[in-house]
Design a protein around this motif. Structure first.
Motif, PDB file in Angstrom:
ATOM      1  N   LEU A  80     107.970  28.681 122.653  1.00 16.84           N
ATOM      2  CA  LEU A  80     107.566  28.029 121.456  1.00 16.84           C
ATOM      3  C   LEU A  80     108.063  26.817 120.942  1.00 16.84           C
ATOM      4  O   LEU A  80     107.221  25.903 120.698  1.00 16.84           O
ATOM      5  CB  LEU A  80     107.961  29.152 120.265  1.00 16.84           C
ATOM      6  CG  LEU A  80     107.275  30.411 119.930  1.00 16.84           C
ATOM      7  CD1 LEU A  80     107.912  31.379 118.968  1.00 16.84           C
ATOM      8  CD2 LEU A  80     105.812  30.254 118.954  1.00 16.84           C
ATOM      9  N   ARG A  81     109.113  26.687 121.235  1.00 16.08           N
ATOM     10  CA  ARG A  81     109.661  25.327 120.937  1.00 16.08           C
ATOM     11  C   ARG A  81     109.236  24.006 121.852  1.00 16.08           C
ATOM     12  O   ARG A  81     108.887  22.964 121.318  1.00 16.08           O
ATOM     13  CB  ARG A  81     111.421  25.303 120.795  1.00 16.08           C
ATOM     14  CG  ARG A  81     111.873  26.361 119.766  1.00 16.08           C
ATOM     15  CD  ARG A  81     113.402  26.404 120.123  1.00 16.08           C
ATOM     16  NE  ARG A  81     114.029  24.951 119.912  1.00 16.08           N
ATOM     17  CZ  ARG A  81     115.433  24.638 120.030  1.00 16.08           C
ATOM     18  NH1 ARG A  81     116.135  25.517 120.306  1.00 16.08           N
ATOM     19  NH2 ARG A  81     115.674  23.356 119.645  1.00 16.08           N
ATOM     20  N   LEU A  84     110.935  32.418 122.727  1.00 13.32           N
ATOM     21  CA  LEU A  84     111.359  31.401 121.942  1.00 13.32           C
ATOM     22  C   LEU A  84     111.368  30.063 122.286  1.00 13.32           C
ATOM     23  O   LEU A  84     111.062  29.019 121.719  1.00 13.32           O
ATOM     24  CB  LEU A  84     112.688  31.704 120.975  1.00 13.32           C
ATOM     25  CG  LEU A  84     112.521  32.693 119.478  1.00 13.32           C
ATOM     26  CD1 LEU A  84     111.820  33.937 119.930  1.00 13.32           C
ATOM     27  CD2 LEU A  84     114.078  32.903 119.048  1.00 13.32           C
ATOM     28  N   CYS A  86     115.536  31.919 112.549  1.00 12.96           N
ATOM     29  CA  CYS A  86     115.840  33.381 112.271  1.00 12.96           C
ATOM     30  C   CYS A  86     116.648  33.463 110.901  1.00 12.96           C
ATOM     31  O   CYS A  86     117.289  32.359 110.615  1.00 12.96           O
ATOM     32  CB  CYS A  86     116.830  33.491 113.573  1.00 12.96           C
ATOM     33  SG  CYS A  86     115.757  33.924 115.179  1.00 12.96           S
ATOM     34  N   CYS A 143     118.503  34.333 118.932  1.00 11.20           N
ATOM     35  CA  CYS A 143     118.409  33.533 117.954  1.00 11.20           C
ATOM     36  C   CYS A 143     119.010  32.346 118.303  1.00 11.20           C
ATOM     37  O   CYS A 143     118.670  31.295 117.594  1.00 11.20           O
ATOM     38  CB  CYS A 143     118.820  34.019 116.436  1.00 11.20           C
ATOM     39  SG  CYS A 143     117.896  35.312 115.872  1.00 11.20           S
ATOM     40  N   ALA A 194     116.729  29.613 118.797  1.00  7.66           N
ATOM     41  CA  ALA A 194     116.001  29.015 117.880  1.00  7.66           C
ATOM     42  C   ALA A 194     116.456  27.788 117.512  1.00  7.66           C
ATOM     43  O   ALA A 194     117.593  27.333 117.857  1.00  7.66           O
ATOM     44  CB  ALA A 194     115.950  29.818 116.701  1.00  7.66           C
ATOM     45  N   GLY A 249     105.199  26.442 112.920  1.00  5.88           N
ATOM     46  CA  GLY A 249     106.665  27.412 113.125  1.00  5.88           C
ATOM     47  C   GLY A 249     106.695  28.692 113.094  1.00  5.88           C
ATOM     48  O   GLY A 249     105.521  29.291 112.643  1.00  5.88           O
ATOM     49  N   VAL A 250     107.683  29.388 113.429  1.00  3.57           N
ATOM     50  CA  VAL A 250     107.878  30.983 113.347  1.00  3.57           C
ATOM     51  C   VAL A 250     109.082  31.339 112.677  1.00  3.57           C
ATOM     52  O   VAL A 250     110.213  30.654 113.036  1.00  3.57           O
ATOM     53  CB  VAL A 250     107.672  31.545 114.701  1.00  3.57           C
ATOM     54  CG1 VAL A 250     108.011  32.924 114.790  1.00  3.57           C
ATOM     55  CG2 VAL A 250     106.395  31.354 115.351  1.00  3.57           C
ATOM     56  N   LYS A 255     106.553  23.814 118.405  1.00  2.00           N
ATOM     57  CA  LYS A 255     106.775  24.730 117.035  1.00  2.00           C
ATOM     58  C   LYS A 255     108.269  24.927 116.710  1.00  2.00           C
ATOM     59  O   LYS A 255     109.271  25.149 117.627  1.00  2.00           O
ATOM     60  CB  LYS A 255     106.265  26.150 117.242  1.00  2.00           C
ATOM     61  CG  LYS A 255     105.166  26.466 118.229  1.00  2.00           C
ATOM     62  CD  LYS A 255     103.831  25.961 117.439  1.00  2.00           C
ATOM     63  CE  LYS A 255     102.479  26.108 118.415  1.00  2.00           C
ATOM     64  NZ  LYS A 255     101.241  25.770 117.822  1.00  2.00           N
ATOM     65  N   LYS A 256     108.618  24.892 115.477  1.00  2.00           N
ATOM     66  CA  LYS A 256     109.951  25.098 115.108  1.00  2.00           C
ATOM     67  C   LYS A 256     110.175  26.797 114.909  1.00  2.00           C
ATOM     68  O   LYS A 256     109.303  27.449 114.564  1.00  2.00           O
ATOM     69  CB  LYS A 256     110.035  24.702 113.653  1.00  2.00           C
ATOM     70  CG  LYS A 256     109.897  22.990 113.601  1.00  2.00           C
ATOM     71  CD  LYS A 256     111.485  22.476 114.137  1.00  2.00           C
ATOM     72  CE  LYS A 256     111.222  20.769 114.048  1.00  2.00           C
ATOM     73  NZ  LYS A 256     112.478  20.176 114.743  1.00  2.00           N
ATOM     74  N   VAL A 257     111.467  26.862 115.411  1.00  2.00           N
ATOM     75  CA  VAL A 257     111.524  28.497 115.241  1.00  2.00           C
ATOM     76  C   VAL A 257     112.922  28.768 114.575  1.00  2.00           C
ATOM     77  O   VAL A 257     113.945  27.931 114.617  1.00  2.00           O
ATOM     78  CB  VAL A 257     111.949  28.992 116.625  1.00  2.00           C
ATOM     79  CG1 VAL A 257     112.233  30.599 116.584  1.00  2.00           C
ATOM     80  CG2 VAL A 257     110.759  28.977 117.524  1.00  2.00           C
ATOM     81  N   LEU A 287     104.542  36.345 120.080  1.00  2.00           N
ATOM     82  CA  LEU A 287     105.134  35.040 120.294  1.00  2.00           C
ATOM     83  C   LEU A 287     104.261  34.375 121.181  1.00  2.00           C
ATOM     84  O   LEU A 287     104.375  32.985 120.945  1.00  2.00           O
ATOM     85  CB  LEU A 287     106.554  35.331 120.873  1.00  2.00           C
ATOM     86  CG  LEU A 287     107.626  36.127 119.822  1.00  2.00           C
ATOM     87  CD1 LEU A 287     108.804  36.477 120.303  1.00  2.00           C
ATOM     88  CD2 LEU A 287     107.583  35.252 118.562  1.00  2.00           C
TER      89      LEU A 287
END
Length: 843
Positions: free
Chosen positions: A363-364, A360, A372, A385, A388, A337-338, A368-370, A326
């Motif tokens: 990431l954001r 997570l 689940c 999640c 996310a 995104g992930v 990045k978009k996350v 991650l």
């Protein structure tokens, strides 16, 4: 004091001047063994398939499999017969690399005889490296041609490369050292190459090389200089220049310059061939291409969404690998995104789900978009999640969660009915582990401690889920209390966002991303190394599982891992003596065990901390013996929900003489002294022995307190006030001086790199080596996973989950010898509806 990288640049400049000013430098003799040139490749700095011809030692530094083609055309008027095609393929296998190369020599029209004919060479390269700083390689070559003067050669070339620093490489080569002969008996002159290359910025971004070839019989020298420069978002500029015929008063220049364009694993090459030494009849050119299983910096990858599927709850090491994936995706510019496709709980404790949730959020924070996608999910999935951008769930699935719970098994009545007596001595009413074997149920102190712990863990979950889902904490608690939920009910409660089947994930991604996106399965790219030599590393040493004396073991049928004192101590000694390890993270994932094992590990941790920076990262549990080993290093990091503390000792045994008597078994014992068999399973303690045992336990406890006091810079009285077996969460421990900072593995690694003077991308060395035992290997060959989750197949799947939990709770009887004092927390099954995770897997 002059920095090493400045010295490296000065050395390169001085060597270059020396090479240019060598007396008697003349036009070198042409030789049949010369290959098609590889533009800009330095004998000291290379590391791709071209090394088969350039310097066979560098073949050992090949990052991955590669196939390469090159076509060089120097121009029809060139007197140097170096045109033609080359085809090469190479592959690394552990510390050894090998490859084949075919050179089809097609000389220009002006080439002198006998080099005006075509000829061929087949070369086989073999190289081995010792670590990342030393490599030795040899190439065997066979030459053939219709022209007898160019036919029948067998050549051996050997190279040595030393890379003592990340910015300096030194190479030496003996070419044609066997002086190969052609059909007429004429031999190719032996020659020697010596070269250095410098990366003054410390990375591959800029590379300068200087080298020279010395011909043994003619005593002629040809200096050569190379340059490599990374071009962001394109590839690499390369160039080289050789100076020829200096002894005759004119410097013939033979040069090549061009551009490598890198597109993932594809490399396209092209450039010019020029200089009066090469092209007296006009400028030439070269073109080429390579397909590789690794990639170098170049053209950005197409934007995409990375998919990660989790089918089994990660264990301690798989958890850290998930975090690293991650973190890598957060820094990948081509990732928009992930998507996390969760078919099992993504963490096996609240502390672990905190760390995944942090990843997570990272990431954001990087844009990045996350997303689940859940199926049959539990509390850990919700915890993770909730951080996310969106949560989707299979319409036929559900959220089997209504709050956090823990379970403790008490075997007092069972043992009494079996006429087995458990006799333990402990320090402090809060050292509850012994109660599980002596009492039919928990004491009032136990009930209060256990309830406080579950309330604190639930508070962490409510805080994180409420923040991520934007639901006030009190309102969230009321909604969760109505669980478990069908998928539709979870959506109505605001715990998820969308209902979607597995085949509709692409549509969910499109909706969240605001347009069509390319979704690909995530796999870590094989990147060409940025630095030479033994690059500075962070070592992560795991203390994972029940702490036992001896070697690390597994009990695969129960999913129990044992952290052996010898194994962990050996790993700490190894990183202490490894000069490439600049800092250490001690990752503690244990509720304790043998107090002797803990002391052995602590001693090695103390010695390691004296040699280099050590940072402690507490995972799910770092309690009792796990806390003991944590106080020997530097700063201690813990998550809010890490279970720690439990500073205390208990000691005792079970007496099975009553059971044996009921079964009709008589045990006769003989002894040379009254207490010779005091620790035997086959008789009870005497009153005197029990009194002496109490004294010993107090001595062990005082040692424990003294170790903590020394490591935490507290007084024994201060430690005793928060000890006596009391369990704390990480959030509580920091208030009591037992922990330094709240944070997960990411923060601990950042601190270790900072203290070790390492860059953010410094590699991680994980120890001890995660070796499988014989039974693990047999089970894997049979297609069975040793550790299992409640919804995974495995050898324990045939056992009802409740019985499996009971069997694990009885593990002290299976693992520890009766003569060992234990620094161990009570065995608990942290659970929640739908979130039962008791035996993680290590995929």
């Amino acid at each position: 004091m002059i920095p090493w990288n400045h010295l490296a640049v000065r050395a390169a400049v001085c060597a270059s001047v020396a090479l240019v000013t060598l007396p008697g430098v003349a036009a070198p003799p042409e030789r049949a063994s010369q290959p098609v040139p590889d533009p800009g490749r330095s004998i000291a700095g290379g590391g791709d398939a071209s090394a088969i011809a350039v310097n066979p030692a560098n073949l050992a530094f090949l990052p991955g499999a590669e196939a390469r083609w090159m076509w060089v055309r120097p121009g029809s008027g060139s007197p140097i017969p170096t045109g033609g095609h080359s085809f090469s393929a190479a592959v690394p296998i552990a510390m050894v690399s090998t490859g084949l190369r075919l050179d089809l020599m097609d000389p220009p029209d002006a080439a002198p005889a006998p080099f005006d004919e075509t000829w061929r060479w087949i070369r086989w390269g073999l190289a081995v490296r010792a670590g990342d700083a030393l490599a030795l390689g040899t190439t065997f070559g066979w030459g053939s041609s219709d022209a007898l003067a160019l036919d029948g050669h067998f050549s051996v070339t050997t190279g040595l490369t030393i890379r003592p620093f990340s910015f300096l490489s030194i190479a030496a080569i003996a070419r044609d050292w066997n002086e190969p002969e052609n059909r007429f008996g004429a031999s190719i002159e032996r020659s020697y190459d010596l070269g250095i290359a410098s990366r003054p910025l410390g990375t591959r971004a800029l590379e300068i090389g200087a080298e020279a070839t010395y011909f043994e019989r003619s005593r002629e020298v040809v200096p050569r200089f190379t340059l490599g420069l990374d071009v962001p978002r394109v590839g690499r500029l390369r160039g080289d220049v050789s100076l020829r015929d200096l002894a005759n008063g004119r410097a013939g220049v033979a040069a090549m310059a061009g551009l490598d364009i890198n597109v993932s694993g594809l490399q396209l090459l092209g450039g010019g061939v020029f200089g009066d030494g090469y092209t007296r009849g006009g400028t030439g050119f070269y073109v080429g291409a390579a397909l590789r299983s690794y990639r170098e910096p170049g053209v950005p990858m197409l934007r995409r969404v990375a998919k990660i599927r989790i089918d089994g709850t990660p264990g301690a090491r798989a958890h850290t690998r998930l975090l690293q994936r991650l973190w890598r995706l957060a820094d990948a510019p081509e990732v928009d995104g992930v998507v996390l496709v969760l078919r099992a709980e993504p963490a096996n404790s609240t502390a672990h789900s905190e760390e995944v949730g942090d990843a997570l959020r990272m990431l954001r924070s990087r844009g990045k978009k996350v997303i689940c996608h859940l199926e049959d999910a539990g509390g850990r999935s919700l915890h993770v999640c909730s951080q996310a951008d969106a949560i989707a769930m299979n319409p036929a699935g559900g959220l089997r969660f209504a709050g956090v719970s823990t379970r403790y098994f008490y075997f007092g009545d069972l043992l009494r009915k079996l006429h087995v007596k458990a006799d333990f001595v402990r320090i402090g009413a809060h050292k509850l582990a012994a109660e599980q074997f002596t009492l039919p149920q928990g004491t009032q102190v136990a009930r209060e401690d256990h309830q406080e712990l579950v309330d604190l863990l639930g508070g962490v979950l409510l805080h994180d889920v409420g923040g991520g889902r934007r639901i006030p904490k009190g309102e969230l608690a009321r909604r969760i209390a109505r669980g478990p939920f069908l998928a539709r009910e979870a959506k109505e409660a605001g715990l998820i966002d969308l209902l979607a089947y597995d085949d509709e994930i692409d549509e969910v991604v499109e909706e969240v991303m605001g347009g069509r996106s390319k979704i690909v399965e995530d796999s870590a790219p094989n990147e060409a190394p940025q630095r030479w030599g033994n690059v500075g590393k962070v070592a992560m040493v795991y203390v994972d599982g029940d702490m036992v004396d001896g070697e690390t073991q597994n009990i695969p049928l129960l999913g129990i891992k044992l952290a052996g004192s010898y194994t962990v101590a050996r790993a700490l000694k190894r990183v202490r003596e490894d000069s490439s390890v600049r800092a250490v993270v001690l990752r503690v994932e244990t509720g304790g065990g043998s107090s002797l094992a803990a002391d052995v590990m602590l001693r090695e941790a103390i010695l390691t901390a004296r040699a280099k920076p050590v940072v402690v990262s507490m995972g799910s549990q770092a309690a009792s013996g796990g806390y003991y080993v944590s106080v020997g290093g530097g700063p201690i990091y813990a998550s809010r929900s890490t279970v720690t503390g439990s500073i205390g000792i208990y000691y005792g045994k079970v007496d099975v003489s009553g059971l044996l008597e009921r079964l009709g078994v008589t045990v006769e014992g003989y002894r040379s002294a009254p207490r010779a068999d005091a620790e035997s399973f086959f008789r009870p303690y005497t009153d005197e022995e029990r009194e002496i045992l109490g004294v010993k336990v107090k001595q062990f406890y005082d040692t424990f307190v003294a170790r903590v006091a020394e490591g935490r810079h507290l007084t024994p009285a201060q430690v005793d006030a928060v000890a006596r077996g009391r369990v704390w969460t990480g959030a509580q421990a920091i208030e009591r001086g037992l922990v330094d900072k709240l944070g997960g593995l990411r923060e601990a690694l950042a601190e270790a790199r900072r203290r070790g003077g390492l860059p953010e991308d410094a590699p991680i060395l994980s120890l001890p080596d995660d070796e499988d035992g014989l039974l693990d290997l047999v089970l894997k060959l049979a297609g069975v996973t040793a550790g299992v989750t409640a919804n995974a197949l495995g050898p324990a799947a045939a056992m009802p989950p409740a019985l499996l939990d009971i069997a694990r709770s009885l593990s002290p009887f299976l693992v520890f010898e009766p003569s060992r004092p234990l620094a161990r927390i009570e065995v608990a099954e942290e659970a929640s509806l739908g979130g039962r995770v008791t035996a993680p897997v290590e995929p």
